[in-house]
Design a protein around this motif. Sequence first.
Motif, PDB file in Angstrom:
ATOM      1  N   LEU A  61       0.937  -1.174  -0.021  1.00 48.56           N
ATOM      2  CA  LEU A  61       0.017   0.188  -0.317  1.00 48.56           C
ATOM      3  C   LEU A  61       0.890   1.370   0.334  1.00 48.56           C
ATOM      4  CD1 LEU A  61      -2.282  -0.971   2.618  1.00 48.56           C
ATOM      5  CD2 LEU A  61      -3.379  -1.312   0.201  1.00 48.56           C
ATOM      6  N   ARG A  62       2.257   0.970  -0.367  1.00 52.36           N
ATOM      7  CA  ARG A  62       2.703   2.149   0.126  1.00 52.36           C
ATOM      8  C   ARG A  62       2.783   3.028   1.017  1.00 52.36           C
ATOM      9  NH1 ARG A  62       6.445   2.331  -4.203  1.00 52.36           N
ATOM     10  NH2 ARG A  62       6.611  -0.308  -4.562  1.00 52.36           N
ATOM     11  N   SER A  63       2.260   2.686   2.301  1.00 53.79           N
ATOM     12  CA  SER A  63       1.721   3.190   4.065  1.00 53.79           C
ATOM     13  C   SER A  63       2.298   2.582   4.826  1.00 53.79           C
ATOM     14  CB  SER A  63       0.577   3.682   3.410  1.00 53.79           C
ATOM     15  OG  SER A  63      -0.254   3.843   4.213  1.00 53.79           O
ATOM     16  N   THR A  64       1.731   3.822   5.698  1.00 56.08           N
ATOM     17  CA  THR A  64       1.963   2.971   7.719  1.00 56.08           C
ATOM     18  C   THR A  64       0.437   3.029   8.054  1.00 56.08           C
ATOM     19  OG1 THR A  64       3.651   4.285   7.977  1.00 56.08           O
ATOM     20  CG2 THR A  64       2.614   3.668   9.677  1.00 56.08           C
ATOM     21  N   ILE A  65       0.018   1.804   8.558  1.00 57.16           N
ATOM     22  CA  ILE A  65      -1.425   1.809   8.490  1.00 57.16           C
ATOM     23  C   ILE A  65      -1.394   1.143  10.031  1.00 57.16           C
ATOM     24  CG2 ILE A  65      -1.461   1.446   6.319  1.00 57.16           C
ATOM     25  CD1 ILE A  65      -1.537  -1.843   6.539  1.00 57.16           C
ATOM     26  N   SER A  66      -2.674   0.776  10.484  1.00 51.73           N
ATOM     27  CA  SER A  66      -2.388   0.375  11.572  1.00 51.73           C
ATOM     28  C   SER A  66      -4.065  -0.384  12.136  1.00 51.73           C
ATOM     29  CB  SER A  66      -2.441   0.768  13.029  1.00 51.73           C
ATOM     30  OG  SER A  66      -3.202   2.017  13.116  1.00 51.73           O
ATOM     31  N   LEU A  67      -4.364  -0.977  12.735  1.00 52.04           N
ATOM     32  CA  LEU A  67      -5.847  -1.253  13.220  1.00 52.04           C
ATOM     33  C   LEU A  67      -6.134  -0.394  14.065  1.00 52.04           C
ATOM     34  CD1 LEU A  67      -6.270  -5.523  13.451  1.00 52.04           C
ATOM     35  CD2 LEU A  67      -6.931  -3.394  11.287  1.00 52.04           C
ATOM     36  N   CYS A  68      -7.402  -0.282  14.716  1.00 55.05           N
ATOM     37  CA  CYS A  68      -8.306   1.054  15.756  1.00 55.05           C
ATOM     38  C   CYS A  68      -9.017   0.843  16.060  1.00 55.05           C
ATOM     39  CB  CYS A  68      -8.396   2.544  15.321  1.00 55.05           C
ATOM     40  SG  CYS A  68      -8.640   3.308  16.365  1.00 55.05           S
TER      41      CYS A  68
END
Length: 458
Positions: free
Chosen positions: A398-405
Motif C-alpha cells: 500500500l506504500r503506507s503506514t497502517i494500523s488497526l483501531c
Amino acid sequence: MGIAEAQRSTYEAVLRMQDAPFVAERPPYFSPAAAAQDKSNAPGAYGYFAQTLLPLEYTNWVEECGAHVTSCYVGDWSSLHKVVVRGREARAFLGWLGMRDLSRFELGQIKHHVQLDQNGWVASEGIVCRLDEEEFLYTAGSGDWLIWQLGQGSWDAEVQDVSPDRFIFGVQGPAALGTLEALTGESLRDIAFSRSRMSKIGGVPVRVLRTGISGELGYELHGPSEHANEIWSATVTAGERFGIRQLGLRSQPVQHIEAGIATNGLDYLPASILTPGAPRQFRRGIPGGSFVPEGGVTDYFRKPGELGWGFRKGLPDRDFQGRDALAADAAQGEPQRTLVGLRWNAEDVAGILAAPFGGGDLPDPMELPRGRGPVFDQVLAGGRRVGVSTGRTVSVNLRSTISLCVIDPAHAAPGTDVRVLWGRPGTAQREVRATVTALPFKPDRRRTDVSAPPSSQV
C-alpha cells in the motif's frame, strides 16, 4: 532419535521448564523444518513465535512482505497450538465453547472459532476443522483455554495436544494454487474457501486447507513433523517458477493488518490470561505504546463486536459461553467501539524515523516493518481519547503506514481525521496525523473462484 520424537521431547521440556533460564535449563525449540529453512537463512537471525524460534527473514522484509500480492510465499505456522478434540460430545462442547453455530458442519470444513469468557470478552480464537464424525482440530495461538474449559465440565470428549507432531505451512498469494498443484501433482480446484481435504506430497499424506490469513488466495499444509524438512524444500522447489518467497517471522504479521484481521496477543490480550487457562505461549513482556489503561488489564481485552466478529442478525437463541454477557451489553444499548483501519501521515512517520539524525529529544523508535510485540497507542480527536490503535506496520503493498483501531462510533466514518499518540509515557511523545479507513485495506481475494481451469478463466 527421529525428528518427531525430538520435537515432542523438546516441546514437553519447554512447557515443563518455561520459566527456567534459556539454554542452561530450558532448551531452544525450533520448527520441525529448521534444517531445510537453515539453507536459506543467510542472516542466521531468529525470533520467537510463541515458544518456537523461527528465522527472522530469508532475503529482506520488503521483498517478503510483497510476495502474497505479487506471487506467493511459504511461511511456517508450526508454532500454532494444535489440539485434537474427539468423542461423542466433541461437537457439542465446541459449539458451547465458541460463538459459531456448529450444527451444520461438514467433514473437512473449517470454521472461525471465537471463544468467550463469562463476561463476554474474547478468551481465545482460532480455526476448527472437522476431521471425522467425532474428531476436530483446533489451531490457534493457544489452545490452553479450550483444554482447561473441557476439564471443568463432564463432556464425553477428550483432547490431545498434537502441537509438536504436526507442521503447518502457509502458502498464500495468486501463485499459491499453481505451486501446490505442482507440488501435489493433482488439481486442487475442488477445494472451496474454508474447506479442506487430504492429498499427498511425495507419498506423504497431508491435509490441504483453503484459508485466507493474507486476504489473498491461500492455503495451508498440515502434515507429520518427521516430513517437515522435505516438504518445505519441495514446496520451495515447486514454487520457484512462480516466484515463491520464503516468509520470515519479521514479515509474517504484516499481512494480517492489510487484511483487517486482529491477532490474539498482538491487537488485544485474551481474557484467559486471568485464569488457569492462560496461554503458556504469551507470557513474555508487557504491552508497549502510549495507551494507559484506566480500568486495569481489562482495557486490553476486547468484545467480539469490537473486532468485527459480532452477529450480523442479532444475538442467536442457542446457548454458548458468554451469551448472557453479550445479551446484557445489547440491552444496555451503549455505543460499541468498532474496528477500523488507520492510514498514518507519511510526513509525520518520516519525522519519527529520521529523528536520530536531527536534534532534540528522541521519540521511541519505529521498528520496521512493525514491532514484534503488542503495542497499544492512544487515538485522539480534539485532544480527547476516542480509540486505541494496534498493529502499526509499514505496508509495501500500500506504500503506507497502517494500523488497526477500535474507535468510538462517532469517529468511525472513513475519511475522519484523528491523531495517534506515538511513544510510551515519559518519552518524547509525538502526535501522528491519521485518517480512518474502511477494512480491509486492500481488496479481499480470499474467495477467488478457481473452479475453472486457467485456460478458460477470464
